[in-house]
Design a protein around this motif. Structure first.
Motif, PDB file in Angstrom:
ATOM      1  N   PRO A  18       0.847  -1.167  -0.066  1.00 29.73           N
ATOM      2  CA  PRO A  18       0.007  -0.057  -0.082  1.00 29.73           C
ATOM      3  C   PRO A  18       0.825   1.229  -0.061  1.00 29.73           C
ATOM      4  N   MET A  19       0.477   2.313  -0.602  1.00 24.86           N
ATOM      5  CA  MET A  19       1.066   3.533  -0.712  1.00 24.86           C
ATOM      6  C   MET A  19       0.921   4.230   0.788  1.00 24.86           C
ATOM      7  N   PRO A  20       1.892   4.950   1.173  1.00 21.47           N
ATOM      8  CA  PRO A  20       1.917   5.696   2.363  1.00 21.47           C
ATOM      9  C   PRO A  20       0.582   6.575   2.421  1.00 21.47           C
ATOM     10  N   ASN A  21      -0.056   6.815   3.435  1.00 23.21           N
ATOM     11  CA  ASN A  21      -1.171   7.674   3.716  1.00 23.21           C
ATOM     12  C   ASN A  21      -2.413   7.354   2.518  1.00 23.21           C
ATOM     13  N   SER A  22      -2.368   6.176   2.093  1.00 22.70           N
ATOM     14  CA  SER A  22      -3.601   5.848   1.421  1.00 22.70           C
ATOM     15  C   SER A  22      -4.899   5.353   2.167  1.00 22.70           C
ATOM     16  N   GLY A  23      -5.916   5.253   1.694  1.00 24.92           N
ATOM     17  CA  GLY A  23      -7.027   4.824   2.342  1.00 24.92           C
ATOM     18  C   GLY A  23      -7.434   5.575   3.545  1.00 24.92           C
ATOM     19  N   SER A  24      -7.957   4.944   4.607  1.00 21.26           N
ATOM     20  CA  SER A  24      -8.454   5.942   5.584  1.00 21.26           C
ATOM     21  C   SER A  24      -7.419   6.258   6.849  1.00 21.26           C
ATOM     22  N   SER A  25      -5.952   6.029   6.538  1.00 20.92           N
ATOM     23  CA  SER A  25      -4.972   6.247   7.475  1.00 20.92           C
ATOM     24  C   SER A  25      -4.974   7.713   8.143  1.00 20.92           C
ATOM     25  N   GLY A  26      -5.432   8.736   7.112  1.00 26.83           N
ATOM     26  CA  GLY A  26      -5.443  10.092   7.754  1.00 26.83           C
ATOM     27  C   GLY A  26      -4.329  10.746   7.716  1.00 26.83           C
ATOM     28  N   THR A  27      -4.319  12.066   8.027  1.00 22.96           N
ATOM     29  CA  THR A  27      -3.324  12.698   7.853  1.00 22.96           C
ATOM     30  C   THR A  27      -2.685  13.277   9.224  1.00 22.96           C
ATOM     31  N   GLU A  28      -1.303  13.742   9.483  1.00 25.65           N
ATOM     32  CA  GLU A  28      -1.125  14.199  10.616  1.00 25.65           C
ATOM     33  C   GLU A  28      -1.082  15.913  10.849  1.00 25.65           C
ATOM     34  N   LYS A  29      -1.434  16.559  11.735  1.00 19.81           N
ATOM     35  CA  LYS A  29      -1.403  17.909  11.678  1.00 19.81           C
ATOM     36  C   LYS A  29      -0.630  18.202  13.129  1.00 19.81           C
ATOM     37  N   THR A  30       0.013  19.545  13.345  1.00 14.82           N
ATOM     38  CA  THR A  30       0.242  19.994  14.509  1.00 14.82           C
ATOM     39  C   THR A  30      -0.694  20.869  15.003  1.00 14.82           C
ATOM     40  N   PHE A  31      -1.019  21.013  16.409  1.00 13.01           N
ATOM     41  CA  PHE A  31      -1.985  21.728  16.947  1.00 13.01           C
ATOM     42  C   PHE A  31      -1.449  22.438  17.853  1.00 13.01           C
ATOM     43  N   ILE A  32      -1.624  23.890  17.960  1.00 14.21           N
ATOM     44  CA  ILE A  32      -1.377  24.556  19.364  1.00 14.21           C
ATOM     45  C   ILE A  32      -2.663  24.647  20.131  1.00 14.21           C
ATOM     46  N   ILE A  33      -2.541  24.018  21.451  1.00 13.44           N
ATOM     47  CA  ILE A  33      -3.952  24.551  22.229  1.00 13.44           C
ATOM     48  C   ILE A  33      -3.668  25.421  23.399  1.00 13.44           C
ATOM     49  N   ALA A  34      -4.474  26.444  23.260  1.00 16.72           N
ATOM     50  CA  ALA A  34      -4.215  27.472  24.284  1.00 16.72           C
ATOM     51  C   ALA A  34      -4.744  27.031  25.729  1.00 16.72           C
ATOM     52  N   SER A  35      -3.952  27.890  26.694  1.00 18.66           N
ATOM     53  CA  SER A  35      -4.122  27.549  28.101  1.00 18.66           C
ATOM     54  C   SER A  35      -5.405  27.795  28.720  1.00 18.66           C
ATOM     55  N   GLN A  36      -6.250  28.260  28.021  1.00 17.79           N
ATOM     56  CA  GLN A  36      -7.680  28.397  28.587  1.00 17.79           C
ATOM     57  C   GLN A  36      -8.612  28.084  27.390  1.00 17.79           C
ATOM     58  N   THR A  37      -9.839  27.491  27.959  1.00 20.82           N
ATOM     59  CA  THR A  37     -10.932  27.166  27.207  1.00 20.82           C
ATOM     60  C   THR A  37     -11.636  28.462  26.817  1.00 20.82           C
ATOM     61  N   VAL A  38     -12.873  28.650  26.068  1.00 16.32           N
ATOM     62  CA  VAL A  38     -13.779  29.701  26.100  1.00 16.32           C
ATOM     63  C   VAL A  38     -15.301  28.872  25.715  1.00 16.32           C
ATOM     64  N   ASP A  39     -16.104  29.914  26.203  1.00 14.38           N
ATOM     65  CA  ASP A  39     -17.409  29.289  25.957  1.00 14.38           C
ATOM     66  C   ASP A  39     -17.760  29.453  24.589  1.00 14.38           C
ATOM     67  N   CYS A  40     -18.654  28.534  24.185  1.00 16.07           N
ATOM     68  CA  CYS A  40     -18.962  28.411  22.849  1.00 16.07           C
ATOM     69  C   CYS A  40     -20.291  27.640  22.639  1.00 16.07           C
ATOM     70  N   THR A  41     -20.953  27.653  21.708  1.00 14.11           N
ATOM     71  CA  THR A  41     -22.002  26.836  21.365  1.00 14.11           C
ATOM     72  C   THR A  41     -22.012  25.888  20.362  1.00 14.11           C
ATOM     73  N   GLY A  42     -22.068  24.618  20.585  1.00 18.34           N
ATOM     74  CA  GLY A  42     -22.271  23.800  19.549  1.00 18.34           C
ATOM     75  C   GLY A  42     -23.710  23.207  19.617  1.00 18.34           C
ATOM     76  N   VAL A  43     -24.180  21.975  19.745  1.00 13.87           N
ATOM     77  CA  VAL A  43     -25.295  21.453  19.817  1.00 13.87           C
ATOM     78  C   VAL A  43     -25.875  22.272  20.904  1.00 13.87           C
ATOM     79  N   ALA A  44     -25.199  22.495  21.901  1.00 15.04           N
ATOM     80  CA  ALA A  44     -25.560  23.286  23.414  1.00 15.04           C
ATOM     81  C   ALA A  44     -24.480  24.050  23.854  1.00 15.04           C
ATOM     82  N   PRO A  45     -24.810  24.991  24.592  1.00 15.35           N
ATOM     83  CA  PRO A  45     -23.569  25.581  25.094  1.00 15.35           C
ATOM     84  C   PRO A  45     -22.472  24.641  25.891  1.00 15.35           C
ATOM     85  N   MET A  46     -21.250  25.036  25.744  1.00 15.00           N
ATOM     86  CA  MET A  46     -20.280  24.393  26.178  1.00 15.00           C
ATOM     87  C   MET A  46     -18.608  25.204  26.155  1.00 15.00           C
TER      88      MET A  46
END
Length: 116
Positions: free
Chosen positions: A25-53
């Protein structure tokens, strides 16, 4: 002619099996997905998805603006007061409910955790 056809009927299936077992199989073929780098802040914030969260604040590059992250990252436990740099695998999902994310996020590596 009969002998040739008989020989081909034996050789062709064997040759095709040999070719199929050599395929990789070729690398990254099919449903193997991709890799990303995320920077996560030190605090969460109020937001609304299906409900407030509470949402994580996420960006992919230092120069980006913070954005709300409405999903979760499998294998990652957030602790307020720390900024994280994570390597995350993303996979497209099929047949998901209308109120669910179509992308699955899985922690690959916690690169850093810095007190803020």
């Amino acid at each position: 002619m009969k002998n040739i056809l008989k020989s081909l009927s034996i050789i062709l299936p064997m040759a095709s099996m040999l070719v199929m077992t050599q395929c990789k199989p070729m690398p990254n073929s099919g449903s193997s997905g991709t890799e990303k780098t995320f920077i996560i802040a030190s605090q969460t914030v109020d937001c609304t998805g299906v409900a407030p969260m509470k949402c994580l604040q996420v960006k992919e590059k230092e120069s980006d603006s913070w954005g709300n992250f409405y999903s979760n990252i499998e294998g990652f436990t957030y602790e307020p007061g720390f900024e994280y740099v994570l390597k995350v695998k993303t996979e497209k999902l099929t047949n998901v409910p209308a109120d669910a994310s179509s992308i699955k996020y899985t922690l690959v590596q916690q690169v850093s955790k810095t007190k803020k």
